[in-house]
Design an enzyme around this catalytic site. Structure first.
Site, short mmCIF file in Angstrom:
data_model
loop_
_atom_site.label_atom_id
_atom_site.label_comp_id
_atom_site.label_asym_id
_atom_site.label_seq_id
_atom_site.Cartn_x
_atom_site.Cartn_y
_atom_site.Cartn_z
N LYS A 90 -1.83 -0.14 -0.54
CA LYS A 90 -2.33 -0.50 -1.78
C LYS A 90 -3.98 -0.42 -1.54
O LYS A 90 -4.59 -0.18 -2.49
CB LYS A 90 -2.13 -1.89 -2.21
N GLU A 112 -4.15 -7.09 -12.07
CA GLU A 112 -2.83 -7.89 -12.23
C GLU A 112 -2.21 -7.88 -10.82
O GLU A 112 -2.30 -7.09 -9.99
CB GLU A 112 -2.04 -7.29 -13.32
N SER A 379 5.53 2.38 3.58
CA SER A 379 4.42 2.15 2.82
C SER A 379 3.94 0.71 3.21
O SER A 379 2.52 0.49 3.04
CB SER A 379 5.06 1.90 1.35
#
Ligand SMILES: *Cc1c(COP(=O)(O)O)cnc(C)c1O
Length: 394
Positions: A90, A112, A379
């Site tokens: 991310k 968010e 990930s």
């Protein structure tokens, strides 16, 4: 059907677009102009490269999982996004978007978050650049993820509780959009996946495609050829599109996206928007969405918080439609099993999200030969999931 780039309005075939209230149209247009200009600018690109390397710790390793390869009978390489600063992919996207925010002269960042992963990554880069930051989070998620709230606070970010509807991610996105509308002038909204109105899906894909470009170069250096199969898990779809995108024109590379099957597609308790959804509008774009007969957004379930979202990026709906990417599902139990398996076999604790992609390796057993190469996007790391796995009952 051949893959085509989206048109100027962000449509990948029938999917995409920018379904926003009139007051947001100027913001989305401003962002679009700024992004496509920055993308062409050498200075912006070298700044991005600098922070990806020196702050996030790129390039991440492409690791040959030797024991796993022996066990399954084909060559398995893991793209180690779990080694990024903050523990997942991310951060790639957050660095890209905050650099754009700075370039646009924005003074305030909003985001968010569901379980808190994207919130923490955003709070991290806001601290890095000294920008004021507000993160919207459902009140139920705040209770469940107290430690991530504390982490964000450590970075100087204010976490605002959202108490409406399901009190989770979906409502947090709605609140962030409302804030954006009210504070357009000085505020930049960092969206955490390849969802939202155009240009977000394209922009997030571009920022995450560093994963696939590195993988492609690394596998060529190690093996002298491309992998036959590339695997990644699909929540909103950002790590997977980042991994897949550089391989899209390599027709011989099979691309497989793994969605969260939860307790099984037929149970209705899952988060698989491709397998179990249909076209609809959610959070600013048209894509496959989990919904009831009358178009209300369905409740979702997954053992992994990061996959627990009723939509998916529009580019995935398009790649599914043209048949370039195959989408499959893995259920909760299989993902938890893969979590244990990778920890035991390779000394790597994967995030529960990534465990979905790992779990699918088992289904390829017997269908591939010793020479075949499979590259999997790992990930993120699983430290955040230890409590859930310890208490998990199938
Ligand atoms: C958030 C998250 C995901 C899911 O998001 P995508 O946008 O689909 O990549 C997957 N893995 C990890 C580790 C995450 O934190």
């Amino acid at each position: 059907m051949k893959y085509e780039q989206p048109d100027d309005h962000g449509y990948f075939g029938e999917f995409g677009g920018a379904f926003v209230p009139e007051t947001l149209v100027p913001c989305v247009d401003e962002l679009k102009a700024a992004y496509f200009e920055a993308k062409k600018d050498k200075k912006f690109r070298s700044e991005l490269e600098y922070y990806l390397k020196n702050f996030a710790g790129r390039a991440t390793a492409l690791y040959f999982a030797e024991k796993l390869s022996k066990e399954y009978g084909f060559k398995i390489y893991l793209k180690r996004e779990d080694l990024c600063h903050t523990g997942a992919h991310k951060i790639n996207n957050c660095i890209g978007q905050i650099l754009l925010a700075k370039r646009m002269g924005k003074k305030r960042i909003i985001a968010e978050t569901g379980a808190g992963q994207h919130g923490v990554a955003t709070a991290t880069v806001a601290a890095l650049f000294g920008l004021k930051c507000v993160v919207y989070m459902g009140s139920d998620d705040i209770k469940r993820q107290a430690l991530n709230v504390f982490r964000m606070n450590l970075f100087g970010t204010e976490v605002r509780s959202v108490d409406t509807g399901s009190k989770t991610l979906k409502e947090a996105v709605n609140e962030a959009m409302r804030d954006w509308m009210a504070n357009v002038k000085d505020t930049f909204y960092i969206i955490g996946s390849c969802i939202g109105p155009h240009p977000y899906p394209v922009m997030v894909r571009d920022f995450q495609s560093v994963i696939g470009y590195e993988t492609k170069k690394q596998i060529k250096d190690i093996e002298g050829r491309l992998p036959g199969t590339v695997l990644a898990c699909v929540g909103g779809g950002s790590n997977s599109i980042g991994m897949f995108y550089p391989f899209i024109d390599d027709g011989k590379v099979n691309l497989i996206g793994v969605e969260a099957g939860g307790r099984g597609i037929r149970s209705g308790m899952h988060s698989a928007a491709i397998a179990g959804g249909r076209p609809g509008v959610l959070h600013g774009s048209l894509s496959r969405v989990m919904q009831t007969k009358d178009g209300q957004i369905s409740l979702t379930h997954s053992v992994s918080a990061g996959l627990d979202y009723p939509g998916v990026g529009p580019e995935h709906s398009y790649l599914n439609k043209i048949g370039r990417v195959k989408y499959v599902t893995v259920n909760d139990g299989q993902a938890v099993e893969a979590f244990h398996m990778l920890s035991e076999k390779e000394g790597i604790i994967p995030a529960l999200e990534s465990s979905h992609a790992i779990a699918y390796l088992k289904m390829l057993r017997g269908r591939l030969s010793k020479k075949d190469i499979v590259a999997v996007c790992l990930s993120g790391r699983g430290d955040k999931d230890l409590d859930i796995v310890r208490d998990f009952k199938n």
